[in-house]
Design an enzyme around this catalytic site. Structure first.
Site, PDB file in Angstrom:
ATOM      1  N   ASP A  31      -1.946   4.574   7.872  1.00 61.58           N
ATOM      2  CA  ASP A  31      -2.273   5.746   8.680  1.00 61.58           C
ATOM      3  C   ASP A  31      -2.636   5.285  10.089  1.00 61.58           C
ATOM      4  OD1 ASP A  31      -3.437   8.032   9.865  1.00 61.58           O
ATOM      5  OD2 ASP A  31      -4.116   8.790   7.948  1.00 61.58           O
ATOM      6  N   ASP A  60       0.859  -1.187   0.000  1.00 64.99           N
ATOM      7  CA  ASP A  60       0.000   0.000   0.000  1.00 64.99           C
ATOM      8  C   ASP A  60       0.888   1.226   0.000  1.00 64.99           C
ATOM      9  OD1 ASP A  60      -2.344   1.450  -0.051  1.00 64.99           O
ATOM     10  OD2 ASP A  60      -3.078   0.777   1.893  1.00 64.99           O
ATOM     11  N   ASP A  61       0.295   2.365  -0.324  1.00 62.81           N
ATOM     12  CA  ASP A  61       1.062   3.596  -0.333  1.00 62.81           C
ATOM     13  C   ASP A  61       1.361   4.074   1.081  1.00 62.81           C
ATOM     14  OD1 ASP A  61      -1.607   4.256   0.197  1.00 62.81           O
ATOM     15  OD2 ASP A  61      -1.683   5.946  -1.196  1.00 62.81           O
TER      16      ASP A  61
END
Length: 165
Positions: free
Chosen positions: A103, A99-100
């Site tokens: 969070d 994933d980028d």
């Protein structure tokens, strides 16, 4: 926390490509991986770069929605991953999830539940979600909003001090 009280971290295409390749370098010793799973949409670009660099030919995606352009909300699986990938993991094959960004870790938890033994990698990580990933490149503070290159357009930006000169 509203967006105006957050720090801004714009990432260019060049920087994101370099960071994604750095992720591949870091992952090279963890493989070989039989498949890579991109978390759509943000993970599609780094997963493609990592798959190329590590010569992984089986590339799958899982689509999870947890954000709009400003806020994190309810997690919804829009597209599950293919059974073939789940079978690879069940038989002891190494699967890489990309994933980028991690969070809060909410999306990562959902995907980890799908593939508990997979290696989870992100380009960027925030403190609240960092424990959910095995490998990442850059940690940013929790109050930083990352603007990815696909979310940006070239435009004038005022100086940080607020002046116009």
């Amino acid at each position: 926390m509203n967006q105006s009280s957050q720090k801004s971290f714009p990432v260019t295409w060049d920087q994101f490509h370099r960071d994604s390749r750095a992720l591949a370098w870091r992952l090279n010793g963890e493989g070989p991986f039989e498949a890579v799973v991109a978390i759509a949409r943000g993970g599609l670009v780094p997963a493609a770069i990592v798959a190329r660099e590590l010569n992984i030919r089986k590339v799958e995606s899982v689509a999870i929605k947890s954000y709009d352009h400003k806020n994190q909300g309810h997690i919804k699986v829009l597209k599950p991953m293919a059974q073939e990938i789940l079978d690879i993991a069940k038989t002891g094959g190494k699967v890489l999830i990309v994933d980028d960004l991690v969070d809060t870790g909410a999306t990562a938890r959902v995907v980890r539940d799908m593939l508990p033994g997979a290696h989870f990698a992100t380009v960027y990580a925030k403190p609240k979600g960092r424990e959910m990933v095995d490998t990442f490149i850059t940690e940013v503070s929790q109050d930083t909003w990352i603007f990815f290159p696909w979310d940006l357009d070239v435009a004038y930006v005022a100086p940080i001090s607020g002046g116009t000169d």
